[in-house]
Structure formats: C-alpha cells, structure tokens
Scaffold this active site. Structure first.
Site, PDB file in Angstrom:
ATOM      1  N   CYS A  91      42.878  42.185  56.214  1.00 51.18           N
ATOM      2  CA  CYS A  91      41.621  42.245  55.847  1.00 51.18           C
ATOM      3  C   CYS A  91      41.067  43.612  56.084  1.00 51.18           C
ATOM      4  O   CYS A  91      40.652  44.407  55.447  1.00 51.18           O
ATOM      5  CB  CYS A  91      40.981  41.318  56.378  1.00 51.18           C
ATOM      6  SG  CYS A  91      39.061  41.451  56.228  1.00 51.18           S
ATOM      7  N   CYS A 144      40.410  43.025  52.417  1.00 47.69           N
ATOM      8  CA  CYS A 144      39.345  42.990  52.006  1.00 47.69           C
ATOM      9  C   CYS A 144      38.557  44.302  52.052  1.00 47.69           C
ATOM     10  O   CYS A 144      37.484  44.933  51.279  1.00 47.69           O
ATOM     11  CB  CYS A 144      38.495  41.941  52.789  1.00 47.69           C
ATOM     12  SG  CYS A 144      39.430  40.580  53.403  1.00 47.69           S
ATOM     13  N   LYS A 195      39.874  47.397  49.858  1.00 47.92           N
ATOM     14  CA  LYS A 195      39.474  46.944  48.804  1.00 47.92           C
ATOM     15  C   LYS A 195      38.022  47.285  48.183  1.00 47.92           C
ATOM     16  O   LYS A 195      37.692  47.592  47.219  1.00 47.92           O
ATOM     17  CB  LYS A 195      39.951  45.529  48.558  1.00 47.92           C
ATOM     18  CG  LYS A 195      39.895  44.904  47.006  1.00 47.92           C
ATOM     19  CD  LYS A 195      38.676  44.232  46.614  1.00 47.92           C
ATOM     20  CE  LYS A 195      37.940  43.495  47.485  1.00 47.92           C
ATOM     21  NZ  LYS A 195      38.642  42.145  47.716  1.00 47.92           N
ATOM     22  N   TYR A 236      43.221  36.746  42.353  1.00 49.49           N
ATOM     23  CA  TYR A 236      42.196  37.661  42.744  1.00 49.49           C
ATOM     24  C   TYR A 236      42.523  39.028  42.770  1.00 49.49           C
ATOM     25  O   TYR A 236      41.894  39.923  42.322  1.00 49.49           O
ATOM     26  CB  TYR A 236      41.983  37.286  44.358  1.00 49.49           C
ATOM     27  CG  TYR A 236      41.142  36.239  44.776  1.00 49.49           C
ATOM     28  CD1 TYR A 236      39.570  36.296  45.149  1.00 49.49           C
ATOM     29  CD2 TYR A 236      41.585  34.837  44.857  1.00 49.49           C
ATOM     30  CE1 TYR A 236      38.860  35.061  45.401  1.00 49.49           C
ATOM     31  CE2 TYR A 236      40.745  33.723  45.339  1.00 49.49           C
ATOM     32  CZ  TYR A 236      39.571  33.825  45.445  1.00 49.49           C
ATOM     33  OH  TYR A 236      38.747  32.902  45.959  1.00 49.49           O
ATOM     34  N   GLU A 287      40.931  42.397  40.593  1.00 54.42           N
ATOM     35  CA  GLU A 287      40.115  43.191  41.271  1.00 54.42           C
ATOM     36  C   GLU A 287      40.720  44.503  40.985  1.00 54.42           C
ATOM     37  O   GLU A 287      40.189  45.460  40.763  1.00 54.42           O
ATOM     38  CB  GLU A 287      40.257  43.042  42.939  1.00 54.42           C
ATOM     39  CG  GLU A 287      39.156  41.390  43.043  1.00 54.42           C
ATOM     40  CD  GLU A 287      39.241  41.526  44.586  1.00 54.42           C
ATOM     41  OE1 GLU A 287      38.296  40.469  44.830  1.00 54.42           O
ATOM     42  OE2 GLU A 287      39.936  41.568  45.357  1.00 54.42           O
ATOM     43  N   HIS A 332      10.820  37.645  41.156  1.00 57.36           N
ATOM     44  CA  HIS A 332      10.838  38.334  39.892  1.00 57.36           C
ATOM     45  C   HIS A 332      10.899  39.918  39.903  1.00 57.36           C
ATOM     46  O   HIS A 332       9.958  40.168  40.752  1.00 57.36           O
ATOM     47  CB  HIS A 332       9.853  37.715  39.122  1.00 57.36           C
ATOM     48  CG  HIS A 332       9.847  38.148  37.656  1.00 57.36           C
ATOM     49  ND1 HIS A 332      10.996  37.664  36.590  1.00 57.36           N
ATOM     50  CD2 HIS A 332       8.847  38.931  36.917  1.00 57.36           C
ATOM     51  CE1 HIS A 332      10.734  38.200  35.585  1.00 57.36           C
ATOM     52  NE2 HIS A 332       9.437  39.152  35.798  1.00 57.36           N
ATOM     53  N   GLU A 343      16.952  34.697  40.224  1.00 61.28           N
ATOM     54  CA  GLU A 343      15.932  33.794  39.946  1.00 61.28           C
ATOM     55  C   GLU A 343      16.431  32.847  38.690  1.00 61.28           C
ATOM     56  O   GLU A 343      15.914  31.611  38.643  1.00 61.28           O
ATOM     57  CB  GLU A 343      14.492  34.507  39.407  1.00 61.28           C
ATOM     58  CG  GLU A 343      14.522  35.028  38.172  1.00 61.28           C
ATOM     59  CD  GLU A 343      13.341  35.789  37.755  1.00 61.28           C
ATOM     60  OE1 GLU A 343      12.164  35.074  38.064  1.00 61.28           O
ATOM     61  OE2 GLU A 343      13.332  36.980  37.206  1.00 61.28           O
TER      62      GLU A 343
HETATM   63  P1  NDP Z   1      46.743  34.135  44.018  1.00 64.53           P
HETATM   64  O1  NDP Z   1      47.329  33.222  44.425  1.00 64.53           O
HETATM   65  O2  NDP Z   1      45.036  34.317  43.942  1.00 64.53           O
HETATM   66  O3  NDP Z   1      47.108  34.576  42.619  1.00 64.53           O
HETATM   67  C1  NDP Z   1      48.597  34.754  42.227  1.00 64.53           C
HETATM   68  C2  NDP Z   1      48.794  35.031  40.701  1.00 64.53           C
HETATM   69  O4  NDP Z   1      49.963  35.262  40.518  1.00 64.53           O
HETATM   70  C3  NDP Z   1      48.377  33.960  40.057  1.00 64.53           C
HETATM   71  O5  NDP Z   1      47.832  34.547  38.705  1.00 64.53           O
HETATM   72  C4  NDP Z   1      49.862  33.167  39.687  1.00 64.53           C
HETATM   73  O6  NDP Z   1      49.763  32.588  38.549  1.00 64.53           O
HETATM   74  C5  NDP Z   1      50.543  34.500  39.465  1.00 64.53           C
HETATM   75  N1  NDP Z   1      52.043  34.253  39.739  1.00 64.53           N
HETATM   76  C6  NDP Z   1      52.636  33.555  40.839  1.00 64.53           C
HETATM   77  N2  NDP Z   1      53.974  33.738  40.728  1.00 64.53           N
HETATM   78  C7  NDP Z   1      54.277  34.455  39.632  1.00 64.53           C
HETATM   79  C8  NDP Z   1      55.314  34.733  39.270  1.00 64.53           C
HETATM   80  N3  NDP Z   1      56.569  34.356  39.497  1.00 64.53           N
HETATM   81  N4  NDP Z   1      55.567  35.301  37.967  1.00 64.53           N
HETATM   82  C9  NDP Z   1      54.071  35.751  37.434  1.00 64.53           C
HETATM   83  N5  NDP Z   1      53.094  35.373  37.970  1.00 64.53           N
HETATM   84  C10 NDP Z   1      52.975  34.805  39.222  1.00 64.53           C
HETATM   85  O7  NDP Z   1      47.209  35.528  44.609  1.00 64.53           O
HETATM   86  P2  NDP Z   1      46.897  36.932  45.111  1.00 64.53           P
HETATM   87  O8  NDP Z   1      48.101  37.755  45.339  1.00 64.53           O
HETATM   88  O9  NDP Z   1      46.129  37.331  44.098  1.00 64.53           O
HETATM   89  O10 NDP Z   1      45.901  37.044  46.213  1.00 64.53           O
HETATM   90  C11 NDP Z   1      46.395  36.056  47.627  1.00 64.53           C
HETATM   91  C12 NDP Z   1      45.252  35.589  48.225  1.00 64.53           C
HETATM   92  O11 NDP Z   1      44.574  36.478  48.756  1.00 64.53           O
HETATM   93  C13 NDP Z   1      44.348  34.846  47.446  1.00 64.53           C
HETATM   94  O12 NDP Z   1      44.910  33.728  46.931  1.00 64.53           O
HETATM   95  C14 NDP Z   1      42.829  34.925  48.192  1.00 64.53           C
HETATM   96  O13 NDP Z   1      42.782  33.671  48.836  1.00 64.53           O
HETATM   97  C15 NDP Z   1      43.174  35.988  48.899  1.00 64.53           C
HETATM   98  N6  NDP Z   1      42.400  37.127  48.248  1.00 64.53           N
HETATM   99  C16 NDP Z   1      40.823  37.047  48.239  1.00 64.53           C
HETATM  100  C17 NDP Z   1      39.960  37.965  47.732  1.00 64.53           C
HETATM  101  C18 NDP Z   1      38.554  37.638  47.711  1.00 64.53           C
HETATM  102  O14 NDP Z   1      38.004  36.755  48.367  1.00 64.53           O
HETATM  103  N7  NDP Z   1      37.829  38.491  47.009  1.00 64.53           N
HETATM  104  C19 NDP Z   1      40.609  39.076  47.269  1.00 64.53           C
HETATM  105  C20 NDP Z   1      41.971  39.403  47.296  1.00 64.53           C
HETATM  106  C21 NDP Z   1      42.704  38.495  47.942  1.00 64.53           C
HETATM  107  P3  NDP Z   1      49.374  31.029  38.281  1.00 64.53           P
HETATM  108  O15 NDP Z   1      47.910  30.656  38.220  1.00 64.53           O
HETATM  109  O16 NDP Z   1      50.133  30.698  36.993  1.00 64.53           O
HETATM  110  O17 NDP Z   1      50.138  30.430  39.339  1.00 64.53           O
END
Ligand code: NDP
Length: 451
Positions: free
Chosen positions: A43, A48, A51, A177, A181, A436, A441
């Site tokens: 983080c 976090c 980012k 995410y 982002e 407002h 709101e």
């Molecule tokens: P996520 O699990 O959110 O997303 C992973 C993405 O990669 C999904 O779209 C998934 O597709 C895709 N994917 C997985 N495997 C493959 C593959 N082999 N080939 C192509 N695409 C693939 O992971 P992130 O890496 O984005 O983030 C990790 C975690 O970090 C998040 O789950 C979140 O909890 C946390 N995070 C939170 C943030 C916040 O609160 N603002 C900011 C950044 C991270 P599919 O949907 O089809 O499985």
C-alpha cells in the site's frame, strides 16, 4: 519468564502486519516484526499511496483545461514525470520513517531480513532463530503475469511506480482495479493507451451500469478500450513491442503493462515445514479468527486472499490482536458492505450489492438512478457524465447497494457506507436533507424507481 522469545512474531511490515503488531503491543504482548523490504508493504510503497499521488497528478491535465471557463488564463503547461517520481519517492520515504517510528514507540522489535518458519513456534531471520507463542503471516501478495511467449517484456504495477520515462504508446492488459486506474493515469499524462480485457466488459464484479458507464467515459476521453481481446505473444522490435492478439491483429507499443491479479506471497516461507495448509493458489487457509490449521500460526490480508484491500487487512489485524491478546470484545470480521473505490477517470465507488446480486438474493428490488452533468461542467462544457444508483428493498426498505461514478466518488460513498452499515432504509435516505448544490445530494433526492 516465558518459554518464548516473543508472544507475537509478525512476518511482514505492511498495513495489516504493522496494525496487528501495534495493537498486540498495546495489549502488553512482546512483539517482533520481520521485514526484508521497505516498511509499509504494498500500500505504502507500490500501491494505494503512490497510485493516489499519480491520480492527483493526472487530474491536473483536465483541471488546467477547465480553468479557462472559470476566468483563469493558464500559461503553457509542461509535465515532468521525473519531478513527480522524485516527489513521490520523498513522500514514500517519509512514510517508511513514520512506520518505523510507530513500531519503535510501541516497543516492537523490528528485525530486518527475510523470515522463514522452522516450526509452529519458530522463525529464522538471516540465520538467527526466534521463538514465539504466536506467529502472524502478513506477507501480502505480488503481481502475477500469465505464461505466454514474450511475457518477459512486460512490466507490472511494481515497476510502473519507478519508470524512468513515460512511453508514447502503451498496452495495458487486464480489466480490474489496477488496469483501469493506470490506464486512466497514463492516458491523462499524455500516453496513448490501448487497454485489452479478455471478457465482454471490464471490472467484473462491479455493478453493470457502472462498468458500462465507465467504458463510455474512457472511450470518450480517447482510451482505446478493447474487450474480448487476448494476447497471444509479445515480440520486441527495436525499442518497441509488437503485441499480437489471439484474433491475429496486432498493436504496437513502447511499454506493455500487465495488471492481471495478485498472488499470495507464501513461497519459501517455510509454511510447509510448520505444517500450514495452503489453498491451491498458495493462500494461507484460515478460520473465522484468522488461525491456520496450526494453532500457533495466524495469517491475514492479501496472503489469505479474501479481499485484497488495505482497510480490510487492517480490520482483520484488529480482530486478530483482540482475539489473541485483548478482551475478545471485537465481533468476528464482517465482509458485508465493504466500500471500495476505483480511482479511474472519472472515479467509481461502491458499497453493498450490485443490482444483479441484489436481484439474485432478494428477487424483487427497486433501482433508482440519476445521470447528469456535474454543475462544474456547465461552464467548462466537459463532456463527462456523473452517475448515481441506489438498489433498495421494495417499499422504501433497506438500501442494499449504492454506486457512483463521478468526481470524489470515494469521498462521497465512504460517508454513505456508514449509513449502509447501520442498515439505513430508503425511507431514511428520503428523510435526509441534501446539501445543495452537490452531486452527493442526489442520493437523498432520488424519488422514482427505474421501470
Ligand atoms: P483484479 O483481480 O482486480 O483484476 C485482474 C484482472 O485481470 C481481471 O480483469 C481479470 O479478468 C484479468 N485477468 C486475470 N488473469 C488473466 C489472464 N491470464 N489473462 C488476461 N487477463 C487476466 O486484480 P488487479 O491486479 O487489478 O488488482 C489486485 C487487487 O488489488 C484487486 O483485486 C484489489 O483488491 C486491489 N486493488 C485495490 C485498489 C483500490 O481499492 N482502489 C486499487 C488497486 C488494487 P477476469 O475479470 O476475466 O477474471
């Protein structure tokens, strides 16, 4: 005299580990924390915090454009990535220091180096052995890149925070995410971004309206968003890369970033030696109190792979410390109504059930939506939609889900998350007076359900 060197030995000085250590020390436990990298974990160092600093930087691009409508004459604008990185690094170093001081003031022994379990109550760090009544595994997670030809050419979010220079063109792979982002950040900073997602619509698990609305906004801004797109191979061509998709088409880029999920950090930790059961993906399996099958070994945060969010790890940490060393007064961790935000452009934020999940669980539900141009953009003319949505039990009953796309969505939804945790009803939302003029709101003035 205790038979152990420590009451509580925490492996990993990330958000969850440090909070558990501090709470345990506050209850009088003798606590050690081992860490082989910078203090603060993902983080603080590569997640976090940096980012969010990047998103602030990225939003200035639009702000400078919008300023003219409010009477400002903005001179020539230049952006210096190296300045942003340097300032970000200074702030992260400050936070590393804050984490160190917090542990020091709590009387926690910080042990630098990689900790390895050598038994249910024993750990070695760089050759020194320590024993502890309880061991907490709070080692977090790391980005994963799937296997395919050319995957050695890609970067992950870890490297994105330290790029020497911004690329001209980039391919972002993933639809979660991090991908969303960073696509927004890089696009706003002037990079031509192509985002590839394997499914029909990104941000799986979020409310469908939010997912669709964000796709519309990102495309309007110029992000080349391609769904149902999968990478077959990546080849280096001079300084650039050719990304070939499974449909045979190709995209050229100067940088390819993968954000395809994060895997628990359990390799080489000696968990097998201690007899700790792991799930297929390497996550530590724990019960309601975060205890593994070995009674002295606990785990929390990303390494248990329940919900990979910092505030969730911190709440889990407070449950563990209270359970082991406190009054046991804290209720079991609840995973209901966890609010979260995607710091996309524009932001998304959500708490409670998606419309789809609410229908599945409750059958009939009422849905209230509002889609509008924020007051700020009446002058700027910026073509950006704000969207709010409530999913409720029929008859002004409980609010089951609350979703927003728009400026400061995270700030707004955080407040409403308190109301949701208290079980607020639509009738109580209706009885609440708005502030407002705000976007927020709208959540208390939505009167007519969607047909
Ligand atoms: P996520 O699990 O959110 O997303 C992973 C993405 O990669 C999904 O779209 C998934 O597709 C895709 N994917 C997985 N495997 C493959 C593959 N082999 N080939 C192509 N695409 C693939 O992971 P992130 O890496 O984005 O983030 C990790 C975690 O970090 C998040 O789950 C979140 O909890 C946390 N995070 C939170 C943030 C916040 O609160 N603002 C900011 C950044 C991270 P599919 O949907 O089809 O499985």
């Amino acid at each position: 005299m205790s038979e152990y060197d420590f009451d509580f030995f925490v492996i990993g000085a990330g958000s969850g580990g440090v909070r558990a250590a501090r709470m345990a020390a506050g209850h009088g436990a003798r606590v050690a924390v081992a860490e082989d990298k910078d203090l603060g974990g993902t983080c603080v160092n590569v997640g976090c915090v940096p980012k969010k600093l990047f998103t602030y930087s990225a939003h200035y691009a639009g702000d400078f454009e919008d300023a003219a409508a409010y009477g400002w004459e903005v001179g020539a604008c230049g952006f210096h990535w190296d300045q942003l990185i340097a300032n970000k690094n200074t702030e992260i170093r400050r936070l590393n220091g804050v984490y160190g001081r917090l542990m020091d003031e709590a009387g926690i022994s910080l042990i630098r180096g990689r900790a390895i379990l050598t038994g249910p109550n024993a750990v070695t760090v760089e050759g020194s052995e320590y024993t502890a009544k309880y061991i907490l595994v709070a080692t977090g997670s790391r980005p994963v890149v799937p296997d395919f030809p050319g995957n050695e050419h890609v970067i992950t979010s870890d490297e994105a925070f330290h790029l020497a220079a911004l690329p001209e063109r980039m391919v972002m792979v993933g639809g979660g995410y991090i991908a969303v982002e960073f696509a927004g950040i890089f696009h706003s900073l002037g990079v031509a971004v192509t985002q590839l997602y394997r499914g029909p619509l990104f941000l799986r698990g979020f409310d469908n309206d939010l997912r669709e609305m964000l796709a519309v906004e990102m495309r309007k801004q110029g992000v080349d968003l391609r769904f149902e797109s999968q990478v077959a191979k990546i080849e280096k061509q001079g300084k650039a890369f050719q990304v070939t998709l499974k449909d045979g088409s190709a995209v050229e880029a100067d940088l390819v970033m993968y954000a395809t999920g994060r895997a628990p950090n359990t390799k080489g930790l000696g968990l097998e030696v201690a007899g700790v059961d792991l799930a297929e993906n390497g996550a530590v399996k724990v019960d309601n109190h975060f205890c593994s099958n070995v009674p002295s070994v606990y785990a929390l945060g990303d390494v248990i792979d329940r919900v990979q969010l910092t505030p969730v790890a911190i709440t889990e940490a407070m449950c563990v410390a209270d359970h082991l060393f406190g009054e046991g007064a804290l209720a079991d961790m609840s995973y209901d109504n966890i609010p979260s935000a995607v710091f996309s452009h524009p932001n998304l934020a959500t708490v409670g059930l998606t419309e789809e999940e609410a229908r599945r669980r409750f059958g009939e539900v009422e849905v209230y939506v509002s889609s509008f141009m924020a007051l700020k953009h009446t002058l700027t003319g910026r073509d950006e939609n704000t969207f709010m949505k409530l999913v409720t039990e029929p008859g002004a009953g409980r609010v089951l889900g609350l979703h927003m796309m728009g400026e400061a969505a995270g700030e707004i939804v955080q407040g409403f998350a308190v109301a949701m945790t208290c079980g607020a009803t639509k009738a109580q939302f209706d009885a609440t007076i708005g502030i407002h003029p705000t976007s927020a709101e709208e959540f208390v003035t939505l009167r007519t359900p969607r047909e």
